[in-house]
Design a protein around this motif. Structure first.
Motif, PDB file in Angstrom:
ATOM      1  N   LEU A  82      32.969  38.663  81.990  1.00  0.00           N
ATOM      2  CA  LEU A  82      31.873  38.579  82.961  1.00  0.00           C
ATOM      3  C   LEU A  82      31.209  37.203  82.924  1.00  0.00           C
ATOM      4  O   LEU A  82      30.857  36.645  83.960  1.00  0.00           O
ATOM      5  CB  LEU A  82      30.846  39.688  82.692  1.00  0.00           C
ATOM      6  N   VAL A  83      31.068  36.656  81.724  1.00  0.00           N
ATOM      7  CA  VAL A  83      30.439  35.332  81.590  1.00  0.00           C
ATOM      8  C   VAL A  83      31.267  34.276  82.336  1.00  0.00           C
ATOM      9  O   VAL A  83      30.725  33.371  82.970  1.00  0.00           O
ATOM     10  CB  VAL A  83      30.297  34.971  80.081  1.00  0.00           C
ATOM     11  N   ALA A  84      32.609  34.432  82.284  1.00  0.00           N
ATOM     12  CA  ALA A  84      33.486  33.421  82.900  1.00  0.00           C
ATOM     13  C   ALA A  84      33.595  33.586  84.420  1.00  0.00           C
ATOM     14  O   ALA A  84      34.106  32.704  85.108  1.00  0.00           O
ATOM     15  CB  ALA A  84      34.881  33.515  82.273  1.00  0.00           C
ATOM     16  N   LEU A 115      28.242  35.126  88.950  1.00  0.00           N
ATOM     17  CA  LEU A 115      27.400  36.130  88.277  1.00  0.00           C
ATOM     18  C   LEU A 115      26.345  35.409  87.436  1.00  0.00           C
ATOM     19  O   LEU A 115      26.675  34.510  86.660  1.00  0.00           O
ATOM     20  CB  LEU A 115      28.233  37.022  87.350  1.00  0.00           C
ATOM     21  N   THR A 116      25.088  35.812  87.601  1.00  0.00           N
ATOM     22  CA  THR A 116      24.042  35.240  86.755  1.00  0.00           C
ATOM     23  C   THR A 116      24.061  35.949  85.395  1.00  0.00           C
ATOM     24  O   THR A 116      24.718  36.985  85.244  1.00  0.00           O
ATOM     25  CB  THR A 116      22.653  35.467  87.393  1.00  0.00           C
ATOM     26  N   ILE A 117      23.312  35.405  84.455  1.00  0.00           N
ATOM     27  CA  ILE A 117      23.224  36.051  83.139  1.00  0.00           C
ATOM     28  C   ILE A 117      22.676  37.476  83.296  1.00  0.00           C
ATOM     29  O   ILE A 117      23.149  38.418  82.645  1.00  0.00           O
ATOM     30  CB  ILE A 117      22.328  35.227  82.183  1.00  0.00           C
ATOM     31  N   ASP A 118      21.720  37.631  84.196  1.00  0.00           N
ATOM     32  CA  ASP A 118      21.173  38.977  84.435  1.00  0.00           C
ATOM     33  C   ASP A 118      22.243  39.928  84.971  1.00  0.00           C
ATOM     34  O   ASP A 118      22.283  41.098  84.603  1.00  0.00           O
ATOM     35  CB  ASP A 118      20.011  38.923  85.438  1.00  0.00           C
ATOM     36  N   ASP A 119      23.101  39.411  85.867  1.00  0.00           N
ATOM     37  CA  ASP A 119      24.182  40.251  86.399  1.00  0.00           C
ATOM     38  C   ASP A 119      25.116  40.691  85.263  1.00  0.00           C
ATOM     39  O   ASP A 119      25.575  41.842  85.214  1.00  0.00           O
ATOM     40  CB  ASP A 119      25.018  39.498  87.450  1.00  0.00           C
ATOM     41  N   VAL A 120      25.403  39.745  84.360  1.00  0.00           N
ATOM     42  CA  VAL A 120      26.289  40.076  83.226  1.00  0.00           C
ATOM     43  C   VAL A 120      25.638  41.171  82.378  1.00  0.00           C
ATOM     44  O   VAL A 120      26.265  42.182  82.029  1.00  0.00           O
ATOM     45  CB  VAL A 120      26.585  38.813  82.368  1.00  0.00           C
ATOM     46  N   LEU A 121      24.357  40.977  82.095  1.00  0.00           N
ATOM     47  CA  LEU A 121      23.617  41.977  81.295  1.00  0.00           C
ATOM     48  C   LEU A 121      23.662  43.348  81.949  1.00  0.00           C
ATOM     49  O   LEU A 121      23.957  44.357  81.287  1.00  0.00           O
ATOM     50  CB  LEU A 121      22.149  41.556  81.221  1.00  0.00           C
ATOM     51  N   LEU A 122      23.383  43.381  83.243  1.00  0.00           N
ATOM     52  CA  LEU A 122      23.338  44.662  83.951  1.00  0.00           C
ATOM     53  C   LEU A 122      24.687  45.369  83.907  1.00  0.00           C
ATOM     54  O   LEU A 122      24.753  46.588  83.748  1.00  0.00           O
ATOM     55  CB  LEU A 122      22.949  44.443  85.426  1.00  0.00           C
ATOM     56  N   ASN A 123      25.766  44.599  84.032  1.00  0.00           N
ATOM     57  CA  ASN A 123      27.073  45.252  84.081  1.00  0.00           C
ATOM     58  C   ASN A 123      27.594  45.633  82.697  1.00  0.00           C
ATOM     59  O   ASN A 123      28.340  46.603  82.569  1.00  0.00           O
ATOM     60  CB  ASN A 123      28.059  44.411  84.893  1.00  0.00           C
ATOM     61  N   CYS A 124      27.165  44.901  81.662  1.00  0.00           N
ATOM     62  CA  CYS A 124      27.450  45.371  80.296  1.00  0.00           C
ATOM     63  C   CYS A 124      26.725  46.696  80.080  1.00  0.00           C
ATOM     64  O   CYS A 124      27.261  47.654  79.516  1.00  0.00           O
ATOM     65  CB  CYS A 124      26.948  44.362  79.260  1.00  0.00           C
ATOM     66  N   ASP A 125      25.491  46.734  80.551  1.00  0.00           N
ATOM     67  CA  ASP A 125      24.681  47.940  80.400  1.00  0.00           C
ATOM     68  C   ASP A 125      25.314  49.109  81.158  1.00  0.00           C
ATOM     69  O   ASP A 125      25.309  50.244  80.682  1.00  0.00           O
ATOM     70  CB  ASP A 125      23.277  47.653  80.952  1.00  0.00           C
TER      71      ASP A 125
END
Ligand code: HEM
Length: 396
Positions: free
Chosen positions: A214-216, A220-230
């Motif tokens: 997701l980071v790569a 996607l913003t950092i928030d988007d990455v966080l939300l999708n990990c969640d």
């Protein structure tokens, strides 16, 4: 139209006893569409229960969206702030894109690679449970395995996994007060803080895990990455945990099932499907209408929330013969435990593999599962889950 005489179907107190099944059965049999007024949801919501109506609301071409949220409490006036960013509450192209990114990490192939990890977790749990004492499957067996799998997918380093598994179990124990110490909300915040640190670490040293993927990804913003990990953490944990607990419940209560699994009379994959139907851990999903639509004769304008009750659909007598019975060889078994349509569960292969490994391991290592007391149920509306399931295992 039917009202439930002032009963708010979003009230978690309604779901702590098996009375829920009789209510769902009645409503599914009548193919009811029911209005619950403001209460658990600020503006109220409609509900459907039959297999046909739930599949229609969730179907790929239905004029419904999950972008305002997919749980009771959300609607067009009170939208989920993750809408359009977290996969399960995102539609159209951004949704397809997220599924394409995350899908390979949860696929059947990825699930097979995780099989050894699952088996090691199951064996560890059984080593402790086979001591002849009473084992509460809900907390000791069901909880550990899915959390460990999700940690592996996300790329949580081994040294942090026990802490994350504990935090996950605190955060998603239902709306129940079973876990003392940290409140579920505090535990969830701790998890998000941890993810934030993990994201920074993976930006510097990428791996082949979900966080790195997701980071790569572009856009996607950092928030988007966080939300999708969640999303993966939430999607993969509590649901699977209650399905695993339910599998043990079936072994304790369905005569001959353990022996039939051991000698191959019962096919493991078919039994897994029946566990999924019978336990139906995701209790409801919500959609909001995007156009004028008629549901079971009820005209609904755009912006109306409609809830599909999946356990009711999964015991609808119009779809399933003898729906309350656990039939190990049930075929066909068109359950909608994983939802239906474009948001069909992305972790379904993983959940199926986890369940089949648990069943195989128990059949190999255990000669008897004895129910010590009837289970108690979580006070929750998002999951239909076990609060306690005390059993005694006898080793082989
Ligand atoms: C979506 C149930 C296991 C990840 C869903 C949905 C349901 C569901 C009903 C659809 C939600 C909707 O339509 O709004 C279950 C059940 C499980 C399970 C009952 C176990 C027995 C898992 C696992 C993972 C996972 C193990 C990942 C590790 C997801 C994700 C979505 C999803 C990412 C969103 C898919 C999308 O929006 O396209 N799940 N799930 N689930 N699930 Fe599962």
């Amino acid at each position: 139209m039917l009202t439930t005489n002032g009963v708010d179907l979003g009230d978690p107190d309604l779901y702590t006893t098996l009375d829920r099944r009789a209510r769902w059965r009645d409503l599914a049999e009548r193919d009811a569409v029911v209005w619950s007024g403001p209460g658990s949801s600020p503006t109220g919501f409609w509900s459907v229960f039959s297999h046909r109506a739930c599949a229609a609301v969730l179907g790929p071409s239905a004029p419904f969206t999950s972008e305002y949220g997919m749980m009771i409490g959300f609607d067009r006036d009170h939208p989920d702030t993750s809408g359009g960013r977290m996969m399960v509450v995102t539609e159209r192209e951004p949704h397809r894109r997220l599924r394409k990114l995350v899908g390979p990490l949860l696929s059947r192939a990825a699930a097979r690679e995780l099989a050894d990890r699952v088996r090691a977790e199951v064996d560890g749990v059984l080593d402790r449970a086979l001591d002849g004492g009473v084992c509460d499957v809900a907390t000791e067996v069901g909880s550990r395995i899915p959390a460990a799998v999700v940690c592996d997918i996300l790329g949580v380093p081994a040294a942090d996994q026990d802490m994350m598994i504990d935090l996950t179990n605190h955060a998603f124990g239902g709306e129940d007060e079973l876990y003392d110490g940290m409140t579920p909300r505090q535990a969830h915040t701790e998890i998000l803080v941890y993810f934030d640190e993990l994201i920074t670490a993976r930006q510097e040293r990428p791996g082949d895990d979900l966080v790195s993927t997701l980071v790569a990804a572009d856009g996607l913003t950092i928030d988007d990455v966080l939300l999708n990990c969640d999303n993966v953490l939430i999607g993969g944990n509590e649901t699977t945990r209650h399905a695993i607990t339910g599998a043990v419940h079936a072994l304790a209560t369905v005569p001959g099932l353990l022996a039939d699994l051991r000698d191959g009379t019962a096919d493991v994959d078919t039994v897994v499907e029946e566990v999924l139907r019978w336990t139906s851990p995701a209790m409801h999903v919500l959609r909001v209408t995007t156009a004028d639509v008629t549901v079971n004769g009820q005209d609904l304008p755009p912006g109306t929330p409609v809830v599909a009750w999946l356990p009711a659909a999964n015991r609808d007598p119009a779809e399933f013969d003898d729906p309350d019975a656990f039939l190990p060889g049930r075929k066909p078994n068109r359950h909608i435990t994983f939802g239906h349509g474009v948001h069909h569960c992305l972790g379904s292969a993983l959940a199926r593999i986890e369940l089949s490994i648990v069943l195989r391991a128990l059949a190999e290592r255990v000669s008897r599962v004895e129910l010590v007391e009837e289970p108690t149920w979580l006070r929750a509306i998002v999951v239909q889950g076990y609060r306690e399931l005390p059993v005694r295992f006898t080793g082989r």
